[in-house]
Motif scaffolding. Structure first.
Motif, mmCIF file in Angstrom:
data_model
loop_
_atom_site.group_PDB
_atom_site.id
_atom_site.type_symbol
_atom_site.label_atom_id
_atom_site.label_comp_id
_atom_site.label_asym_id
_atom_site.label_seq_id
_atom_site.Cartn_x
_atom_site.Cartn_y
_atom_site.Cartn_z
ATOM 1 N N ALA A 171 -4.959 20.437 11.582
ATOM 2 C CA ALA A 171 -6.409 20.605 11.678
ATOM 3 C C ALA A 171 -7.086 20.329 10.332
ATOM 4 C CB ALA A 171 -6.749 21.999 12.178
ATOM 5 N N ALA A 172 -6.498 20.819 9.250
ATOM 6 C CA ALA A 172 -7.074 20.588 7.927
ATOM 7 C C ALA A 172 -7.074 19.098 7.588
ATOM 8 C CB ALA A 172 -6.294 21.374 6.874
ATOM 9 N N ASN A 173 -5.975 18.417 7.892
ATOM 10 C CA ASN A 173 -5.904 16.990 7.605
ATOM 11 C C ASN A 173 -6.863 16.186 8.480
ATOM 12 O OD1 ASN A 173 -3.741 16.128 5.543
ATOM 13 N ND2 ASN A 173 -2.837 17.828 6.646
ATOM 14 N N GLN A 174 -7.056 16.591 9.721
ATOM 15 C CA GLN A 174 -8.027 15.916 10.583
ATOM 16 C C GLN A 174 -9.445 16.089 10.038
ATOM 17 O OE1 GLN A 174 -6.841 17.824 14.276
ATOM 18 N NE2 GLN A 174 -6.084 15.866 15.063
ATOM 19 N N THR A 175 -9.750 17.283 9.549
ATOM 20 C CA THR A 175 -11.081 17.552 9.004
ATOM 21 C C THR A 175 -11.371 16.683 7.786
ATOM 22 O OG1 THR A 175 -11.053 19.811 9.831
ATOM 23 C CG2 THR A 175 -12.564 19.342 8.020
ATOM 24 N N VAL A 176 -10.442 16.612 6.843
ATOM 25 C CA VAL A 176 -10.703 15.804 5.649
ATOM 26 C C VAL A 176 -10.679 14.316 5.967
ATOM 27 C CG1 VAL A 176 -9.959 17.584 4.031
ATOM 28 C CG2 VAL A 176 -8.316 15.899 4.807
ATOM 29 N N THR A 177 -9.890 13.887 6.949
ATOM 30 C CA THR A 177 -9.904 12.474 7.358
ATOM 31 C C THR A 177 -11.271 12.101 7.915
ATOM 32 O OG1 THR A 177 -7.530 12.310 7.718
ATOM 33 C CG2 THR A 177 -8.903 10.787 8.959
ATOM 34 N N GLU A 178 -11.855 12.986 8.722
ATOM 35 C CA GLU A 178 -13.202 12.732 9.246
ATOM 36 C C GLU A 178 -14.207 12.606 8.103
ATOM 37 O OE1 GLU A 178 -14.151 15.764 12.121
ATOM 38 O OE2 GLU A 178 -12.378 15.280 13.311
ATOM 39 N N GLY A 179 -14.065 13.453 7.082
ATOM 40 C CA GLY A 179 -14.946 13.373 5.922
ATOM 41 C C GLY A 179 -14.813 12.059 5.182
ATOM 42 N N MET A 204 0.839 -1.160 0.000
ATOM 43 C CA MET A 204 0.000 0.000 0.000
ATOM 44 C C MET A 204 0.892 1.234 0.000
ATOM 45 S SD MET A 204 -2.654 1.224 2.945
ATOM 46 C CE MET A 204 -3.836 -0.013 2.514
ATOM 47 N N PRO A 205 0.730 2.144 -0.961
ATOM 48 C CA PRO A 205 1.516 3.375 -0.977
ATOM 49 C C PRO A 205 1.184 4.257 0.236
ATOM 50 C CG PRO A 205 0.382 3.052 -3.069
ATOM 51 C CD PRO A 205 -0.140 2.029 -2.121
ATOM 52 N N VAL A 206 2.214 4.848 0.773
ATOM 53 C CA VAL A 206 2.049 5.734 1.927
ATOM 54 C C VAL A 206 2.813 7.024 1.645
ATOM 55 C CG1 VAL A 206 2.525 6.044 4.383
ATOM 56 C CG2 VAL A 206 1.853 3.806 3.533
ATOM 57 N N PHE A 207 2.162 8.154 1.875
ATOM 58 C CA PHE A 207 2.800 9.459 1.735
ATOM 59 C C PHE A 207 3.123 9.955 3.140
ATOM 60 C CE2 PHE A 207 2.390 14.091 1.854
ATOM 61 C CZ PHE A 207 3.387 14.436 0.955
ATOM 62 N N VAL A 208 4.353 10.363 3.346
ATOM 63 C CA VAL A 208 4.777 10.841 4.660
ATOM 64 C C VAL A 208 5.271 12.273 4.512
ATOM 65 C CG1 VAL A 208 6.413 10.505 6.542
ATOM 66 C CG2 VAL A 208 5.453 8.525 5.369
ATOM 67 N N PHE A 260 -9.430 12.378 -0.452
ATOM 68 C CA PHE A 260 -8.246 12.702 0.336
ATOM 69 C C PHE A 260 -7.677 11.447 1.000
ATOM 70 C CE2 PHE A 260 -10.838 16.505 0.227
ATOM 71 C CZ PHE A 260 -9.913 17.470 -0.104
ATOM 72 N N PRO A 261 -6.375 11.429 1.238
ATOM 73 C CA PRO A 261 -5.789 10.302 1.970
ATOM 74 C C PRO A 261 -6.123 10.419 3.459
ATOM 75 C CG PRO A 261 -4.107 11.926 1.471
ATOM 76 C CD PRO A 261 -5.367 12.390 0.792
ATOM 77 N N LEU A 262 -6.103 9.305 4.150
ATOM 78 C CA LEU A 262 -6.343 9.309 5.582
ATOM 79 C C LEU A 262 -5.103 9.794 6.335
ATOM 80 C CD1 LEU A 262 -8.198 5.914 6.059
ATOM 81 C CD2 LEU A 262 -9.186 8.210 6.067
ATOM 82 N N LEU A 263 -5.335 10.490 7.406
ATOM 83 C CA LEU A 263 -4.256 10.971 8.265
ATOM 84 C C LEU A 263 -4.000 9.938 9.357
ATOM 85 C CD1 LEU A 263 -2.382 13.242 9.402
ATOM 86 C CD2 LEU A 263 -4.371 14.002 10.722
ATOM 87 N N HIS A 264 -2.749 9.556 9.497
ATOM 88 C CA HIS A 264 -2.329 8.677 10.596
ATOM 89 C C HIS A 264 -1.213 9.416 11.321
ATOM 90 C CE1 HIS A 264 -4.572 5.276 9.009
ATOM 91 N NE2 HIS A 264 -4.130 5.636 7.819
ATOM 92 N N HIS A 265 -1.428 9.713 12.595
ATOM 93 C CA HIS A 265 -0.386 10.418 13.330
ATOM 94 C C HIS A 265 -0.331 9.943 14.764
ATOM 95 C CE1 HIS A 265 -3.781 12.596 14.831
ATOM 96 N NE2 HIS A 265 -3.104 13.552 15.376
#
Length: 72
Positions: free
Chosen positions: A50-58, A1-5, A67-72
């Motif tokens: 915050a922006a990445n959390q918002t789109v991950t929730e969407g 699975m490709p992952v962008f970091v 959008f890709p999922l945020l993992h942090h």
């Protein structure tokens, strides 16, 4: 699975204002994403998070798949 970091280092000013999405560096509005033809510096790491959390929730609620999922 490709992952962008991406690594977004925090400045001392950002560390002094945890999770603040305020314009801590007094940058002009044109530096906001989408307001300038080329990518601007943005308003800081917390706003990026915050922006990445918002789109991950969407994505997780099925509102969008764009959008890709945020993992942090």
């Amino acid at each position: 699975m490709p992952v962008f970091v991406t690594r977004v280092p925090l400045t001392d000013r950002e560390l002094a204002h945890p999770r603040s999405t305020a314009n801590l560096f007094d940058l002009p509005v044109r530096c906001q994403y989408g307001m300038y033809r080329l990518a601007g510096p943005g308003f800081g790491a917390w706003r990026e998070l915050a922006a990445n959390q918002t789109v991950t929730e969407g994505v997780l609620t099925g509102e969008t798949e764009s959008f890709p999922l945020l993992h942090h």
